[in-house]
Design a protein around this motif. Structure first.
Motif, PDB file in Angstrom:
ATOM      1  N   GLU A 157      11.496 -25.765  81.015  1.00 22.59           N
ATOM      2  CA  GLU A 157      10.368 -24.945  81.468  1.00 22.59           C
ATOM      3  C   GLU A 157       9.483 -25.745  82.415  1.00 22.59           C
ATOM      4  O   GLU A 157       9.063 -25.255  83.463  1.00 22.59           O
ATOM      5  CB  GLU A 157       9.544 -24.452  80.280  1.00 22.59           C
ATOM      6  CG  GLU A 157       8.370 -23.575  80.701  1.00 22.59           C
ATOM      7  CD  GLU A 157       7.527 -23.109  79.535  1.00 22.59           C
ATOM      8  OE1 GLU A 157       6.288 -23.130  79.679  1.00 22.59           O
ATOM      9  OE2 GLU A 157       8.089 -22.749  78.488  1.00 22.59           O
ATOM     10  N   TYR A 158       9.215 -26.986  82.075  1.00 23.70           N
ATOM     11  CA  TYR A 158       8.371 -27.822  82.923  1.00 23.70           C
ATOM     12  C   TYR A 158       9.041 -28.072  84.263  1.00 23.70           C
ATOM     13  O   TYR A 158       8.404 -27.971  85.311  1.00 23.70           O
ATOM     14  CB  TYR A 158       8.058 -29.155  82.229  1.00 23.70           C
ATOM     15  CG  TYR A 158       7.260 -30.065  83.128  1.00 23.70           C
ATOM     16  CD1 TYR A 158       5.923 -29.786  83.415  1.00 23.70           C
ATOM     17  CD2 TYR A 158       7.834 -31.178  83.704  1.00 23.70           C
ATOM     18  CE1 TYR A 158       5.179 -30.595  84.258  1.00 23.70           C
ATOM     19  CE2 TYR A 158       7.105 -31.997  84.540  1.00 23.70           C
ATOM     20  CZ  TYR A 158       5.789 -31.706  84.818  1.00 23.70           C
ATOM     21  OH  TYR A 158       5.062 -32.505  85.657  1.00 23.70           O
ATOM     22  N   HIS A 160      11.203 -26.222  85.750  1.00 23.20           N
ATOM     23  CA  HIS A 160      11.205 -24.958  86.492  1.00 23.20           C
ATOM     24  C   HIS A 160       9.827 -24.704  87.124  1.00 23.20           C
ATOM     25  O   HIS A 160       9.724 -24.256  88.257  1.00 23.20           O
ATOM     26  CB  HIS A 160      11.587 -23.801  85.553  1.00 23.20           C
ATOM     27  CG  HIS A 160      11.596 -22.474  86.220  1.00 23.20           C
ATOM     28  ND1 HIS A 160      12.542 -22.135  87.172  1.00 23.20           N
ATOM     29  CD2 HIS A 160      10.784 -21.401  86.098  1.00 23.20           C
ATOM     30  CE1 HIS A 160      12.294 -20.901  87.599  1.00 23.20           C
ATOM     31  NE2 HIS A 160      11.231 -20.443  86.952  1.00 23.20           N
ATOM     32  N   GLN A 161       8.763 -25.005  86.389  1.00 28.23           N
ATOM     33  CA  GLN A 161       7.415 -24.804  86.910  1.00 28.23           C
ATOM     34  C   GLN A 161       7.103 -25.788  88.021  1.00 28.23           C
ATOM     35  O   GLN A 161       6.365 -25.468  88.958  1.00 28.23           O
ATOM     36  CB  GLN A 161       6.381 -24.972  85.802  1.00 28.23           C
ATOM     37  CG  GLN A 161       6.397 -23.853  84.790  1.00 28.23           C
ATOM     38  CD  GLN A 161       5.466 -24.130  83.607  1.00 28.23           C
ATOM     39  OE1 GLN A 161       4.823 -25.161  83.537  1.00 28.23           O
ATOM     40  NE2 GLN A 161       5.416 -23.188  82.689  1.00 28.23           N
TER      41      GLN A 161
END
Length: 163
Positions: A157-158, A160-161
């Motif tokens: 998630e990190y 991707h962000q």
């Protein structure tokens, strides 16, 4: 076991300082719901190792004790490699980079490998074979089914962000 318990308490203080720093940097926490399981697993592992080991009158197993002693510098290599990022929670610090030095050059989760070695070796050293088996299985289940997937999801998630 007393030395191991004192070691863990000292490490918790370091982890709490590092956690406070990470949160001051805007860290986001993942996996909070499973976190209490570690506070059941680790103290009960120590307690059951102590209780089962005390009933044994045989001597300490040198190979298992050696494995436990070998795990200690490995554990501190992991902690040193992570520096301020080492703590007992899954905290992602904005702008942080994934650590790829020290044992992280070869393993994605070296801390868990060290803990797995300790959880097996400490009870085996004092002939607490049932504790070794039970807690090795419980720890593996917690790590493989819950903790590592949560950590990997947080990192994905990190990443991707950050893209």
């Amino acid at each position: 076991m007393a030395a191991l318990a004192l070691q863990r308490l000292a490490e918790l203080r370091v982890a709490q300082r590092n956690e406070a720093w990470a949160r001051s940097q805007g860290a986001k926490e993942y996996g909070q719901k499973h976190y209490p399981l570690f506070f059941v697993l680790h103290p009960s592992w120590m307690l059951f190792t102590l209780l089962e080991g005390r009933r044994r009158e045989e001597s300490v197993r040198p190979l298992a004790l050696s494995a436990l002693l070998l795990a200690q510098p490995l554990r501190y290599w992991v902690i040193r490699s992570l520096g301020r990022y080492w703590n007992t929670r899954i905290l992602i610090v904005p702008g942080g980079k994934r650590v790829r030095r020290g044992p992280f050059r070869w393993l994605r989760h070296p801390n868990y490998a060290v803990v797995a070695l300790e959880i097996a070796a400490a009870p085996l050293a004092v002939r607490a074979d049932r504790a070794a088996l039970a807690y090795t299985v419980l720890n593996a289940a917690l790590l493989l089914l819950i903790r590592i997937p949560a950590e990997e999801a947080a990192l994905r998630e990190y990443a991707h962000q950050a893209d």
